[in-house]
Write an enzyme that holds these catalytic residues in place. Structure first.
Site, PDB file in Angstrom:
ATOM      1  N   LYS A   1      -0.851  24.429  22.471  1.00  0.00           N
ATOM      2  CA  LYS A   1      -0.299  24.972  23.723  1.00  0.00           C
ATOM      3  C   LYS A   1       0.581  23.921  24.408  1.00  0.00           C
ATOM      4  O   LYS A   1       0.552  22.743  24.052  1.00  0.00           O
ATOM      5  CB  LYS A   1      -1.460  25.392  24.638  1.00  0.00           C
ATOM      6  CG  LYS A   1      -2.362  24.250  25.059  1.00  0.00           C
ATOM      7  CD  LYS A   1      -3.651  24.761  25.713  1.00  0.00           C
ATOM      8  CE  LYS A   1      -4.536  23.594  26.138  1.00  0.00           C
ATOM      9  NZ  LYS A   1      -5.867  24.040  26.587  1.00  0.00           N
TER      10      LYS A   1
ATOM     11  N   TYR B   1      12.571   2.222  47.245  1.00  0.00           N
ATOM     12  CA  TYR B   1      12.362   3.128  48.384  1.00  0.00           C
ATOM     13  C   TYR B   1      11.138   2.705  49.180  1.00  0.00           C
ATOM     14  O   TYR B   1      10.088   2.407  48.615  1.00  0.00           O
ATOM     15  CB  TYR B   1      12.123   4.552  47.883  1.00  0.00           C
ATOM     16  CG  TYR B   1      13.364   5.268  47.412  1.00  0.00           C
ATOM     17  CD1 TYR B   1      14.465   5.445  48.243  1.00  0.00           C
ATOM     18  CD2 TYR B   1      13.409   5.802  46.126  1.00  0.00           C
ATOM     19  CE1 TYR B   1      15.586   6.124  47.804  1.00  0.00           C
ATOM     20  CE2 TYR B   1      14.527   6.494  45.681  1.00  0.00           C
ATOM     21  CZ  TYR B   1      15.615   6.641  46.517  1.00  0.00           C
ATOM     22  OH  TYR B   1      16.713   7.317  46.075  1.00  0.00           O
TER      23      TYR B   1
HETATM   24  C1  LIG Z   1      -6.842  23.320  25.902  1.00  0.00           C
HETATM   25  C2  LIG Z   1      -7.992  24.029  25.287  1.00  0.00           C
HETATM   26  C3  LIG Z   1      -8.572  23.537  24.112  1.00  0.00           C
HETATM   27  C4  LIG Z   1      -8.258  22.171  23.553  1.00  0.00           C
HETATM   28  O1  LIG Z   1      -8.916  21.216  24.360  1.00  0.00           O
HETATM   29  P1  LIG Z   1      -8.825  19.652  24.094  1.00  0.00           P
HETATM   30  O2  LIG Z   1      -9.687  19.060  25.142  1.00  0.00           O
HETATM   31  O3  LIG Z   1      -7.400  19.271  24.251  1.00  0.00           O
HETATM   32  O4  LIG Z   1      -9.317  19.396  22.716  1.00  0.00           O
HETATM   33  C5  LIG Z   1      -9.513  24.340  23.483  1.00  0.00           C
HETATM   34  N1  LIG Z   1      -9.889  25.527  24.014  1.00  0.00           N
HETATM   35  C6  LIG Z   1      -9.373  26.008  25.164  1.00  0.00           C
HETATM   36  C7  LIG Z   1      -9.830  27.306  25.688  1.00  0.00           C
HETATM   37  C8  LIG Z   1      -8.415  25.269  25.843  1.00  0.00           C
HETATM   38  O5  LIG Z   1      -7.915  25.738  27.000  1.00  0.00           O
END
Ligand SMILES: *Cc1c(COP(=O)(O)O)cnc(C)c1O
Length: 345
Positions: free
Chosen positions: A33, A242
């Site tokens: 993702k 800044y």
């Molecule tokens: C993002 C996510 C993962 C992966 O999690 P990691 O901690 O990056 O291994 C797995 N399952 C779900 C539902 C997620 O949202």
């Protein structure tokens, strides 16, 4: 060179997936993702498919399009957000498998795409995605009769091995899925490291593949070198940046470096982050601005051409610690302006 240079080591990425896969006796998927945690979902998915990954996970149906093109027709691509209104064509045309999160989604899916694969996501206490016990009880007979590909839930505290929530969610998941023959999945990276009870039929790591904690043995996947635009000498008492938040307490040399918060170097790194000239740490001083940071290079023998902010001396998690965040946020914020190079073999 004007932009930073981001190297993505796909060999290390593949090695991390294999090392995680070797920790269990069950199937290992891959979470890709957010554009493969910022590293390019298509190249990440293609690399992992080439070493044996067969199930991929994305957050949104739209993210599945690039992944499908990268992995070919046979791999399963699962969508955590399920079947939302407006997703039907994408799910159908790209052969995606939505993880249905509510009775509404189950109804939508079975009406819009009967006979199209789906999975089920259950909420075991995180209260984010998935069906709760009462919803699941109501819909389970219908849903299970259509042979879902997977029933899954997600752990809220798996990065803390001793957290009581882990055992609680495990117990709830076992009860909610008792007696069903559908393959089950509970563990992401953190859950995989909690032991066999958490593995079920499929694990779905994300961050560990990309070199992040809690997978301590991960190989580093990213290296980020930032070019120095100019170096200037400051007298004691002069200020930088800044808001004048940093003031020289000695005659200093300050390097102006080409990258800022628009490139994912979040403002919380101001006056905190370290950059490296080979083995020498140099502190980021003053505020991070949109396109630039300023770094104290007084203690270096020579003015550097570039400084390394992610690399052998500093992992995504070490940089994250300095900015009060987590490696996930560092990775997924990596900017679009960097020149990107993928290393293989
Ligand atoms: C993002 C996510 C993962 C992966 O999690 P990691 O901690 O990056 O291994 C797995 N399952 C779900 C539902 C997620 O949202």
């Amino acid at each position: 060179m004007t932009a930073g240079h981001l190297q993505i080591d796909l060999t290390a990425l593949a090695a991390n997936w294999r090392a995680l896969d070797a920790k269990t006796t069950v199937e290992t998927g891959a979470v890709v993702k957010a554009d493969g945690y910022g590293l390019g979902a298509a190249q990440v998915a293609a690399t992992l498919a080439s070493v044996g990954a067969r199930r991929f996970f994305v957050a949104l149906a739209s993210e599945g399009i690039a992944v499908r093109a990268a992995v070919g027709p046979d791999a399963e691509i699962n969508v955590f957000s399920g079947h939302m209104a407006g997703d039907t064509e994408t799910i159908r045309d790209h052969g995606l498998t939505p993880m249905l999160n509510s009775i509404d989604q189950v109804t939508r899916h079975l009406e819009a795409l009967p006979n199209h694969p789906f999975g089920i996501q259950l909420d075991t206490g995180m209260n984010r995605l998935g069906m709760e016990w009462s919803e699941w009880a109501a819909v389970a007979p219908v849903a299970l009769s259509q042979h879902p590909t997977l029933v899954m839930s997600h752990l809220a505290c798996a990065d803390e091995a001793d957290h009581p929530m882990n055992a609680y969610q495990l117990d709830v998941f076992e009860k909610m899925t008792k007696g069903i023959s559908t393959p089950r999945s509970l563990a992401a990276t953190g859950g995989m490291l909690l032991g066999e009870k958490y593995h079920f039929d499929l694990c779905r790591p994300g961050v560990g593949i990309y070199g992040g904690m809690p997978f301590e043995d991960a190989r580093q996947v990213v290296r980020l070198d930032l070019p120095v635009v100019q170096v200037r000498a400051l007298d004691t008492g002069e200020v930088v940046g800044y808001g004048n938040t940093w003031q020289a307490e000695r005659p200093s040399r300050i390097a102006t470096v080409s990258a800022g918060y628009a490139d994912g170097l979040i403002r919380a790194m101001s006056d905190r982050a370290l950059l490296w000239a080979d083995d020498h740490p140099c502190r980021l001083v003053g505020r991070v601005s949109m396109d630039l940071i300023t770094v104290d290079v007084t203690d270096l023998d020579d003015d550097p051409d570039y400084l390394t902010i992610l690399g052998p001396k500093q992992s995504v998690d070490q940089l994250a610690d300095r900015a009060g965040t987590i490696g996930y946020e560092i990775l997924t914020s990596l900017g679009r302006r960097y020149s990107r190079q993928s290393l293989t073999g």
